[in-house]
Design a protein around this motif. Structure first.
Motif, PDB file in Angstrom:
ATOM      1  N   ASP A 298       0.837  -1.419  -0.108  1.00 31.68           N
ATOM      2  CA  ASP A 298       0.026   0.022   0.102  1.00 31.68           C
ATOM      3  C   ASP A 298       1.047   1.165   0.136  1.00 31.68           C
ATOM      4  O   ASP A 298       0.624   2.363   0.634  1.00 31.68           O
ATOM      5  N   ARG A 299       2.042   1.423  -0.829  1.00 31.18           N
ATOM      6  CA  ARG A 299       2.824   2.497  -0.918  1.00 31.18           C
ATOM      7  C   ARG A 299       2.514   2.996  -2.420  1.00 31.18           C
ATOM      8  O   ARG A 299       2.462   2.329  -3.335  1.00 31.18           O
ATOM      9  N   PRO A 300       3.107   4.241  -2.403  1.00 31.12           N
ATOM     10  CA  PRO A 300       2.884   4.957  -3.565  1.00 31.12           C
ATOM     11  C   PRO A 300       4.100   4.340  -4.632  1.00 31.12           C
ATOM     12  O   PRO A 300       5.155   4.272  -3.910  1.00 31.12           O
ATOM     13  N   PRO A 301       3.831   4.168  -5.828  1.00 29.40           N
ATOM     14  CA  PRO A 301       5.049   3.598  -6.554  1.00 29.40           C
ATOM     15  C   PRO A 301       6.308   4.413  -6.676  1.00 29.40           C
ATOM     16  O   PRO A 301       6.060   5.628  -7.067  1.00 29.40           O
ATOM     17  N   LYS A 302       7.283   4.037  -6.548  1.00 23.86           N
ATOM     18  CA  LYS A 302       8.481   4.932  -6.575  1.00 23.86           C
ATOM     19  C   LYS A 302       8.937   4.949  -7.999  1.00 23.86           C
ATOM     20  O   LYS A 302       9.494   6.057  -8.411  1.00 23.86           O
ATOM     21  N   ALA A 303       8.899   3.908  -8.690  1.00 25.42           N
ATOM     22  CA  ALA A 303       9.383   3.792  -9.969  1.00 25.42           C
ATOM     23  C   ALA A 303       8.387   2.594 -10.840  1.00 25.42           C
ATOM     24  O   ALA A 303       8.413   1.479 -10.152  1.00 25.42           O
ATOM     25  N   THR A 304       7.963   3.087 -11.998  1.00 25.97           N
ATOM     26  CA  THR A 304       6.994   1.936 -12.596  1.00 25.97           C
ATOM     27  C   THR A 304       7.756   1.918 -13.988  1.00 25.97           C
ATOM     28  O   THR A 304       8.612   2.421 -14.412  1.00 25.97           O
ATOM     29  N   ARG A 305       7.106   0.749 -14.629  1.00 30.50           N
ATOM     30  CA  ARG A 305       7.737   0.580 -16.120  1.00 30.50           C
ATOM     31  C   ARG A 305       7.496   1.676 -16.954  1.00 30.50           C
ATOM     32  O   ARG A 305       7.993   1.832 -18.092  1.00 30.50           O
ATOM     33  N   ALA A 306       6.384   2.505 -16.574  1.00 29.85           N
ATOM     34  CA  ALA A 306       5.869   3.542 -17.659  1.00 29.85           C
ATOM     35  C   ALA A 306       6.937   4.657 -17.309  1.00 29.85           C
ATOM     36  O   ALA A 306       6.998   5.772 -18.374  1.00 29.85           O
ATOM     37  N   ASP A 307       7.809   4.595 -16.409  1.00 30.81           N
ATOM     38  CA  ASP A 307       8.582   5.925 -16.269  1.00 30.81           C
ATOM     39  C   ASP A 307       9.703   5.803 -17.243  1.00 30.81           C
ATOM     40  O   ASP A 307      10.735   6.695 -17.038  1.00 30.81           O
ATOM     41  N   PHE A 308       9.900   4.866 -18.016  1.00 31.56           N
ATOM     42  CA  PHE A 308      11.295   4.472 -18.817  1.00 31.56           C
ATOM     43  C   PHE A 308      10.931   4.239 -20.152  1.00 31.56           C
ATOM     44  O   PHE A 308       9.833   3.699 -20.706  1.00 31.56           O
ATOM     45  N   ILE A 309      11.934   4.638 -21.203  1.00 27.79           N
ATOM     46  CA  ILE A 309      12.044   4.298 -22.578  1.00 27.79           C
ATOM     47  C   ILE A 309      13.086   3.176 -22.640  1.00 27.79           C
ATOM     48  O   ILE A 309      14.100   3.265 -22.034  1.00 27.79           O
ATOM     49  N   THR A 310      12.650   1.857 -23.333  1.00 34.17           N
ATOM     50  CA  THR A 310      13.555   1.058 -23.505  1.00 34.17           C
ATOM     51  C   THR A 310      14.701   1.317 -24.632  1.00 34.17           C
ATOM     52  O   THR A 310      14.312   1.766 -25.794  1.00 34.17           O
ATOM     53  N   LEU A 311      15.860   1.224 -24.398  1.00 30.06           N
ATOM     54  CA  LEU A 311      16.875   1.409 -25.380  1.00 30.06           C
ATOM     55  C   LEU A 311      17.445   0.141 -25.914  1.00 30.06           C
ATOM     56  O   LEU A 311      17.507   0.226 -27.156  1.00 30.06           O
ATOM     57  N   ALA A 312      17.786  -0.716 -25.040  1.00 30.44           N
ATOM     58  CA  ALA A 312      18.301  -2.020 -25.573  1.00 30.44           C
ATOM     59  C   ALA A 312      18.593  -2.932 -24.375  1.00 30.44           C
ATOM     60  O   ALA A 312      18.537  -2.712 -23.296  1.00 30.44           O
ATOM     61  N   ARG A 313      18.195  -4.243 -24.709  1.00 27.68           N
ATOM     62  CA  ARG A 313      18.799  -5.356 -23.597  1.00 27.68           C
ATOM     63  C   ARG A 313      19.910  -5.920 -24.273  1.00 27.68           C
ATOM     64  O   ARG A 313      20.083  -6.114 -25.452  1.00 27.68           O
ATOM     65  N   LEU A 314      20.881  -6.131 -23.238  1.00 24.54           N
ATOM     66  CA  LEU A 314      22.191  -6.269 -23.980  1.00 24.54           C
ATOM     67  C   LEU A 314      22.459  -7.952 -23.436  1.00 24.54           C
ATOM     68  O   LEU A 314      23.071  -8.642 -24.366  1.00 24.54           O
ATOM     69  N   VAL A 315      21.964  -8.518 -22.693  1.00 25.91           N
ATOM     70  CA  VAL A 315      22.202 -10.183 -22.106  1.00 25.91           C
ATOM     71  C   VAL A 315      20.822 -10.495 -21.572  1.00 25.91           C
ATOM     72  O   VAL A 315      20.055  -9.483 -20.952  1.00 25.91           O
ATOM     73  N   ALA A 316      20.588 -11.665 -21.591  1.00 28.36           N
ATOM     74  CA  ALA A 316      19.366 -12.455 -20.945  1.00 28.36           C
ATOM     75  C   ALA A 316      20.207 -13.767 -20.552  1.00 28.36           C
ATOM     76  O   ALA A 316      20.071 -14.883 -21.123  1.00 28.36           O
ATOM     77  N   ASP A 317      20.434 -13.730 -19.211  1.00 28.56           N
ATOM     78  CA  ASP A 317      21.107 -15.211 -18.803  1.00 28.56           C
ATOM     79  C   ASP A 317      20.039 -15.894 -18.189  1.00 28.56           C
ATOM     80  O   ASP A 317      19.364 -15.113 -17.202  1.00 28.56           O
ATOM     81  N   PRO A 318      19.620 -17.001 -18.549  1.00 23.22           N
ATOM     82  CA  PRO A 318      18.743 -17.825 -18.288  1.00 23.22           C
ATOM     83  C   PRO A 318      19.189 -18.298 -16.656  1.00 23.22           C
ATOM     84  O   PRO A 318      20.453 -18.404 -16.337  1.00 23.22           O
ATOM     85  N   VAL A 319      18.206 -18.114 -15.681  1.00 21.15           N
ATOM     86  CA  VAL A 319      18.667 -18.942 -14.210  1.00 21.15           C
ATOM     87  C   VAL A 319      18.452 -20.403 -14.243  1.00 21.15           C
ATOM     88  O   VAL A 319      17.740 -21.003 -15.114  1.00 21.15           O
ATOM     89  N   VAL A 320      19.205 -21.146 -13.383  1.00 23.72           N
ATOM     90  CA  VAL A 320      18.965 -22.652 -13.346  1.00 23.72           C
ATOM     91  C   VAL A 320      18.799 -22.806 -11.990  1.00 23.72           C
ATOM     92  O   VAL A 320      19.330 -22.379 -11.070  1.00 23.72           O
ATOM     93  N   LEU A 321      17.911 -23.943 -11.719  1.00 28.08           N
ATOM     94  CA  LEU A 321      17.753 -24.171 -10.166  1.00 28.08           C
ATOM     95  C   LEU A 321      18.949 -25.223  -9.992  1.00 28.08           C
ATOM     96  O   LEU A 321      19.247 -26.208 -10.718  1.00 28.08           O
ATOM     97  N   LEU A 322      19.639 -24.940  -8.934  1.00 29.90           N
ATOM     98  CA  LEU A 322      20.546 -25.671  -8.304  1.00 29.90           C
ATOM     99  C   LEU A 322      20.505 -26.282  -6.882  1.00 29.90           C
ATOM    100  O   LEU A 322      19.723 -25.720  -6.277  1.00 29.90           O
TER     101      LEU A 322
END
Length: 323
Positions: free
Chosen positions: A106-130
Motif C-alpha cells: 500500500d505504498r505509492p510506486p517510486k518507479a514504474t515501467r511507464a517511467d522509462f523508455i527501453t533503449l536496448a537489452r544487452l544480455v539475458a542469462d537464464p537462471v538454473v535451479l541448483l
C-alpha cells in the motif's frame, strides 16, 4: 552589412539555435546510472558498453553507481532524471516488479515501467535451479516430490526479498502446484551462492554465468534451466518447459532512458548502442566474463519487457506480503 540585414540574420540564428543544439546531441558527457554494486552483472556489462559508445558519440560515457534497496535507488534516480539524453539507466529484471511490491505494501510506486523508455537489452542469462551436491535430489522430480512430501523443510537462498533470484523460485513453486519452500534472503547473488556452497541451504536459482564454475567443479548440481531452450554450456540440463512446467525466466541487463526523452535523442542512443554491442571490443569483454550477447533493440526490448514484466508481477503476487 546594413543594420536591417544584421538584425534579420541575428534573429534567424537565434530561432535556429534550439534546433541546432538538439541536432548536435550529444555535446557533453553522458552518464549511465548503474543500479547495482560493482562486480555484478550490470557493472561488468555496462562499463564495456560505455567504452564502446564513446567513439561513436564522440563524448565521454561515464558509469556512475547508485546502488541500494535491491536496485530501487538507482531506478528512482533514473526515473527522475532530466529527459535530455544525458542520464541513462542500466538495470536488470528486478526493475519489473518494483511497482507491484509497492502496491502489495500500500505504498505509492517510486518507479514504474511507464517511467522509462527501453533503449536496448544487452544480455539475458537464464537462471538454473541448483542444489548442493550433498543433497539427494538428482532430478527436478526428486526435488518437487520431496517438497510436496515435506512442506517447509527445503531451504533456498536468493539475493534478496522480491529480487531477481527470488522471483524464479516463486514461479516454480506456483507452477508445481503450490510448493511450500523456506526462503533465506541474502544481500546479493554472491552471498546466496556462498550459502548453498556451504550447504547452509539446499537450493537456489542463479544465472548460468554466475554458477557455471561451481557446476563444473561438481559442488552444485543443476536440475532444470529456466530458459526457453537448453544452454549451450549446459546442454545436458533440461528446461522447465521440457519437464512440463510453463516457466521461463532470465536475469537480463537493459539500458533505459527517462520517459519524455525526445525521439531524436532516443534514436541516436539506440543506434550508438546497436553499433557498440557489435564491436569486437564489447564482444570480447563479454566472453571474458562468461556472458553472451542477447541484444534486443528498443522496440523489441519493450515487447519482451511487457511479457517479462507480467511474469514478475505474478511472482510478486504469489509471494505475498513479506518482510
Amino acid at each position: 552589412m546594413d543594420r536591417r540585414s544584421f538584425v534579420i540574420g541575428s534573429a534567424a540564428t537565434l530561432a535556429a539555435g534550439p534546433s541546432l543544439a538538439q541536432d548536435a546531441y550529444p555535446t557533453r558527457a553522458i552518464t549511465i546510472i548503474n543500479a547495482f554494486p560493482p562486480g555484478g552483472a550490470n557493472d561488468i556489462v555496462t562499463r564495456p558498453l560505455a567504452s564502446a559508445m564513446e567513439p561513436l558519440l564522440k563524448q565521454p560515457v561515464v558509469v556512475e553507481t547508485k546502488a541500494g534497496a535491491g536496485g530501487q535507488v538507482g531506478a528512482q534516480v533514473g526515473a527522475s532524471a532530466k529527459p535530455d539524453g544525458y542520464t541513462l539507466l542500466s538495470h536488470n529484471t528486478g526493475i519489473s516488479g518494483y511497482a507491484e511490491v509497492d502496491k502489495l505494501f500500500d505504498r505509492p510506486p517510486k518507479a514504474t515501467r511507464a517511467d522509462f523508455i527501453t533503449l536496448a537489452r544487452l544480455v539475458a542469462d537464464p537462471v538454473v535451479l541448483l542444489v548442493n551436491d550433498q543433497q539427494p535430489y538428482k532430478s527436478l522430480k526428486d526435488f518437487v516430490d520431496a517438497a510436496k512430501q515435506r512442506p517447509n523443510t527445503i531451504l533456498y537462498s536468493s539475493g534478496g526479498l522480491y529480487g531477481a533470484t527470488h522471483l524464479p523460485m516463486a514461479l516454480l513453486a506456483t507452477a508445481a502446484g503450490g510448493l511450500e519452500l523456506r526462503h533465506l534472503p541474502t544481500n546479493g547473488g554472491g552471498p546466496a551462492i556462498t550459502a548453498i556452497l556451504g550447504n547452509n541451504v539446499q537450493a537456489t536459482a542463479q544465472t548460468v554465468s554466475a554458477s557455471l564454475t561451481h557446476i563444473k567443479s561438481g559442488k552444485l548440481r543443476p536440475l532444470a534451466l529456466y530458459g526457453g531452450t537448453r544452454s549451450k554450456v549446459l546442454p545436458e540440463v533440461p528446461t522447465l518447459k521440457e519437464l512440463g512446467y510453463d516457466v521461463e525466466y532470465y536475469l537480463w541487463v537493459g539500458i533505459f532512458a527517462p520517459k519524455a526523452t525526445p525521439p531524436a535523442i532516443v534514436t541516436t542512443l539506440r543506434a550508438a548502442i546497436g553499433k557498440a554491442v557489435q564491436s569486437d571490443q564489447f564482444k570480447a569483454t563479454l566472453a571474458n566474463v562468461g556472458q553472451e550477447l542477447d541484444y534486443l533493440d528498443g522496440p523489441d526490448f519493450q515487447k519482451f519487457w511487457d511479457i517479462d514484466g507480467k511474469r514478475s508481477d505474478e511472482a510478486v503476487i504469489s509471494i505475498g506480503r513479506q518482510g
